[in-house]
Scaffold this motif. Structure first.
Motif, PDB file in Angstrom:
ATOM      1  N   GLY A  60       0.809  -1.205   0.000  1.00  0.00           N
ATOM      2  CA  GLY A  60       0.000   0.000   0.000  1.00  0.00           C
ATOM      3  C   GLY A  60       0.842   1.254   0.000  1.00  0.00           C
ATOM      4  N   LEU A  61       2.144   1.133   0.248  1.00  0.00           N
ATOM      5  CA  LEU A  61       3.035   2.281   0.197  1.00  0.00           C
ATOM      6  C   LEU A  61       3.228   2.731  -1.250  1.00  0.00           C
ATOM      7  N   LYS A  62       3.523   3.999  -1.410  1.00  0.00           N
ATOM      8  CA  LYS A  62       3.740   4.535  -2.759  1.00  0.00           C
ATOM      9  C   LYS A  62       5.235   4.637  -3.041  1.00  0.00           C
ATOM     10  N   LEU A  63       5.626   4.104  -4.195  1.00  0.00           N
ATOM     11  CA  LEU A  63       7.005   4.195  -4.661  1.00  0.00           C
ATOM     12  C   LEU A  63       7.025   4.984  -5.964  1.00  0.00           C
ATOM     13  N   VAL A  64       7.990   5.869  -6.091  1.00  0.00           N
ATOM     14  CA  VAL A  64       8.201   6.591  -7.338  1.00  0.00           C
ATOM     15  C   VAL A  64       9.557   6.171  -7.915  1.00  0.00           C
ATOM     16  N   PHE A  65       9.533   5.677  -9.149  1.00  0.00           N
ATOM     17  CA  PHE A  65      10.760   5.359  -9.882  1.00  0.00           C
ATOM     18  C   PHE A  65      11.037   6.504 -10.851  1.00  0.00           C
ATOM     19  N   VAL A  66      12.304   6.875 -11.005  1.00  0.00           N
ATOM     20  CA  VAL A  66      12.677   7.969 -11.904  1.00  0.00           C
ATOM     21  C   VAL A  66      13.751   7.458 -12.866  1.00  0.00           C
ATOM     22  N   ILE A  67      13.556   7.730 -14.153  1.00  0.00           N
ATOM     23  CA  ILE A  67      14.507   7.337 -15.188  1.00  0.00           C
ATOM     24  C   ILE A  67      14.392   8.328 -16.332  1.00  0.00           C
ATOM     25  N   TYR A  68      15.408   8.373 -17.190  1.00  0.00           N
ATOM     26  CA  TYR A  68      15.390   9.347 -18.283  1.00  0.00           C
ATOM     27  C   TYR A  68      14.242   9.058 -19.252  1.00  0.00           C
ATOM     28  N   THR A  69      14.177   7.828 -19.788  1.00  0.00           N
ATOM     29  CA  THR A  69      13.046   7.412 -20.624  1.00  0.00           C
ATOM     30  C   THR A  69      12.700   5.960 -20.307  1.00  0.00           C
ATOM     31  N   LEU A  70      11.610   5.483 -20.903  1.00  0.00           N
ATOM     32  CA  LEU A  70      11.233   4.071 -20.784  1.00  0.00           C
ATOM     33  C   LEU A  70      11.379   3.338 -22.115  1.00  0.00           C
ATOM     34  N   GLN A  71      12.149   3.910 -23.037  1.00  0.00           N
ATOM     35  CA  GLN A  71      12.349   3.219 -24.308  1.00  0.00           C
ATOM     36  C   GLN A  71      13.228   1.992 -24.089  1.00  0.00           C
ATOM     37  N   LYS A  72      13.423   1.183 -25.122  1.00  0.00           N
ATOM     38  CA  LYS A  72      14.126  -0.079 -24.981  1.00  0.00           C
ATOM     39  C   LYS A  72      15.572   0.136 -24.538  1.00  0.00           C
ATOM     40  N   GLY A  73      15.981  -0.641 -23.543  1.00  0.00           N
ATOM     41  CA  GLY A  73      17.335  -0.570 -23.008  1.00  0.00           C
ATOM     42  C   GLY A  73      17.428  -1.409 -21.756  1.00  0.00           C
ATOM     43  N   GLY A  74      18.642  -1.731 -21.334  1.00  0.00           N
ATOM     44  CA  GLY A  74      18.824  -2.612 -20.187  1.00  0.00           C
ATOM     45  C   GLY A  74      18.273  -2.049 -18.899  1.00  0.00           C
ATOM     46  N   ALA A  75      18.628  -0.799 -18.579  1.00  0.00           N
ATOM     47  CA  ALA A  75      18.147  -0.181 -17.344  1.00  0.00           C
ATOM     48  C   ALA A  75      16.631  -0.014 -17.374  1.00  0.00           C
ATOM     49  N   GLU A  76      16.115   0.349 -18.542  1.00  0.00           N
ATOM     50  CA  GLU A  76      14.664   0.539 -18.692  1.00  0.00           C
ATOM     51  C   GLU A  76      13.912  -0.767 -18.479  1.00  0.00           C
TER      52      GLU A  76
ATOM     53  N   VAL B 149       4.528   4.613  -9.268  1.00  0.00           N
ATOM     54  CA  VAL B 149       4.526   5.723 -10.226  1.00  0.00           C
ATOM     55  C   VAL B 149       5.912   5.777 -10.862  1.00  0.00           C
ATOM     56  N   ILE B 150       5.955   5.892 -12.187  1.00  0.00           N
ATOM     57  CA  ILE B 150       7.225   6.022 -12.895  1.00  0.00           C
ATOM     58  C   ILE B 150       7.299   7.402 -13.521  1.00  0.00           C
ATOM     59  N   VAL B 151       8.338   8.152 -13.162  1.00  0.00           N
ATOM     60  CA  VAL B 151       8.557   9.485 -13.719  1.00  0.00           C
ATOM     61  C   VAL B 151       9.647   9.379 -14.773  1.00  0.00           C
ATOM     62  N   CYS B 152       9.334   9.821 -15.990  1.00  0.00           N
ATOM     63  CA  CYS B 152      10.305   9.863 -17.082  1.00  0.00           C
ATOM     64  C   CYS B 152      10.732  11.313 -17.291  1.00  0.00           C
ATOM     65  N   MET B 153      12.022  11.556 -17.222  1.00  0.00           N
ATOM     66  CA  MET B 153      12.508  12.921 -17.426  1.00  0.00           C
ATOM     67  C   MET B 153      12.248  13.396 -18.841  1.00  0.00           C
ATOM     68  N   ASN B 154      12.220  12.465 -19.788  1.00  0.00           N
ATOM     69  CA  ASN B 154      11.956  12.812 -21.178  1.00  0.00           C
ATOM     70  C   ASN B 154      10.867  11.894 -21.719  1.00  0.00           C
ATOM     71  N   ASP B 155       9.884  12.455 -22.376  1.00  0.00           N
ATOM     72  CA  ASP B 155       8.795  11.663 -22.937  1.00  0.00           C
ATOM     73  C   ASP B 155       9.297  10.893 -24.160  1.00  0.00           C
ATOM     74  N   ALA B 156       9.132   9.571 -24.140  1.00  0.00           N
ATOM     75  CA  ALA B 156       9.554   8.741 -25.270  1.00  0.00           C
ATOM     76  C   ALA B 156       8.687   7.495 -25.306  1.00  0.00           C
ATOM     77  N   GLU B 157       8.735   6.804 -26.423  1.00  0.00           N
ATOM     78  CA  GLU B 157       7.918   5.612 -26.585  1.00  0.00           C
ATOM     79  C   GLU B 157       8.287   4.551 -25.549  1.00  0.00           C
ATOM     80  N   GLN B 158       7.269   3.950 -24.939  1.00  0.00           N
ATOM     81  CA  GLN B 158       7.470   2.934 -23.904  1.00  0.00           C
ATOM     82  C   GLN B 158       7.934   1.627 -24.531  1.00  0.00           C
ATOM     83  N   GLY B 159       9.045   1.080 -24.014  1.00  0.00           N
ATOM     84  CA  GLY B 159       9.634  -0.100 -24.628  1.00  0.00           C
ATOM     85  C   GLY B 159       9.169  -1.423 -24.072  1.00  0.00           C
ATOM     86  N   TYR B 160       8.653  -1.437 -22.832  1.00  0.00           N
ATOM     87  CA  TYR B 160       8.306  -2.698 -22.179  1.00  0.00           C
ATOM     88  C   TYR B 160       6.932  -2.594 -21.521  1.00  0.00           C
ATOM     89  N   PRO B 161       6.220  -3.711 -21.430  1.00  0.00           N
ATOM     90  CA  PRO B 161       4.863  -3.676 -20.851  1.00  0.00           C
ATOM     91  C   PRO B 161       4.885  -3.347 -19.365  1.00  0.00           C
TER      92      PRO B 161
END
Length: 367
Positions: A3-19, A37-49
């Motif tokens: 029930g706790l809220k976690l925020v993940f932050v990454i540059y984008t969610l496009q295809k890549g190992g870290a993503e 909640v996932i915060v993307c610093m830059n809007d880009a196409e989502q690479g993974y479901p």
């Protein structure tokens, strides 16, 4: 503590190992009844479901080829919009991946007194260790204030410590990447002949030119080479294939979402990288029972493979050694079977449940 809220932050969610790792962990915590909640610093196409309940918040769209003034504006917008998101969401903890996201996250969470965890995913020699004096000290300040500096390989920690002030940090934590579980249940024939497999972004550091060179020296006519991935090096690799007259035997297959059939049907997987953070493709291939040959690059392969036991390590830049290792695995059936059977065990040590448990313990640990 669900029930706790976690925020993940990454540059984008496009295809890549870290993503991929972040998306996988987000899904895992969502299944554990955390609000993610996932915060993307830059809007880009989502690479993974992503799981249905996960919200993705892009901060802004960045236009490239910017001048100094526009970069300053971009930085200010990034910082203030991230502050706004964190003020609104009020997370229990923030987890950031990759250097740029780590810095903005640390500066924002430090101001708001929100616990945060930073994670380095690639060699620091390409990021922090190249910073000037000011940015190195700012990075140290941010990283020292985090609950943990998570790295997937011991070698990344050692490389960070080569940067003098980072040797003072006492909050390093090594958490390996989880083995990705592919969703597709179909079993498709992906190629009509026997093949050696390479998987990754088509970029110089991934070393597929080395793999093509080594394959050309095998002199085995009844086996092909398939390289799965896309990237800027494709024209150069295509030219190399044509130059070696291997057009009918080396296939650049493009990017694929479901790789399990490639891993299952390959005679051998080869990781020819010049550098890595912690190679996801290698542990995926191993968990499928595919015998593996990997270049002993920085970082990851030597912490994953015990040479001659669950895979074969070859020296960086040694093309003849790579060719010899491939030949030995292909024609020594007892070695091939042994490597495949031992490799499968990584599916236990790096299972998503095991890795998620380690992340959860770190998130819930006292600040």
């Amino acid at each position: 503590m669900s029930g706790l809220k976690l925020v993940f932050v990454i540059y984008t969610l496009q295809k890549g190992g870290a993503e991929r790792v972040l998306s996988t962990l987000g899904n895992s915590f969502s299944e554990r009844a955390y609000e993610v909640v996932i915060v993307c610093m830059n809007d880009a196409e989502q690479g993974y479901p992503l799981a249905e309940g996960i919200r993705v918040i892009p901060l802004l769209k960045r236009k490239y080829k910017q001048n100094v003034f526009r970069r300053l504006i971009y930085g200010m917008l990034t910082y203030f919009r991230l502050l706004g998101v964190l003020l609104r969401e009020k997370p229990y903890c923030v987890i950031s991946f990759m250097t740029s996201a780590n810095l903005w996250t640390g500066l924002s969470c430090g101001l708001l007194k929100i616990p945060y965890i930073v994670s380095e995913r690639t060699t620091p020699d390409h990021t922090i260790n190249r910073f000037n004096f000011f940015f190195k000290w700012m990075s140290y300040f941010v990283y020292s204030g985090s609950k943990a500096v998570v790295v997937p390989a011991k070698g990344i920690e050692a490389c960070l410590k080569n940067n003098g002030i980072f040797n003072r940090l006492t909050n390093y934590s090594i958490i390996r990447n989880p083995v990705y579980v592919f969703k597709s249940k179909e079993h498709l024939i992906v190629h009509h002949r026997k093949f050696i497999l390479g998987v990754g972004r088509l970029s110089y550091e991934k070393g597929f030119d080395q793999l093509i060179d080594a394959f050309s020296k095998l002199r085995i006519k009844n086996i092909d080479l398939i390289i799965v991935g896309q990237g800027l090096e494709k024209p150069n690799l295509t030219a190399q294939i044509n130059r070696l007259n291997l057009q009918d035997r080396v296939i650049l297959a493009g990017a694929k979402d479901d790789l399990q059939d490639y891993y299952n049907q390959a005679e051998l997987f080869v990781l020819p990288s010049r550098n890595e953070g912690y190679p996801n493709a290698l542990i995926e291939a191993m968990s499928s029972g595919c015998p593996c040959v990997a270049v002993d690059c920085e970082f990851g392969p030597s912490e994953i493979i015990e040479d001659g036991q669950n895979g074969i390590l070859v020296p960086q830049g040694n093309i003849p050694a790579m060719t010899k290792a491939m030949f030995n695995v292909l024609f020594d059936l007892s070695l091939k079977k042994k490597l495949g059977n031992e490799a499968r065990l990584i599916g236990q040590t790096n299972s998503l449940e095991v890795i998620s448990d380690k992340w959860e313990a770190l998130i819930l640990s006292p600040a």
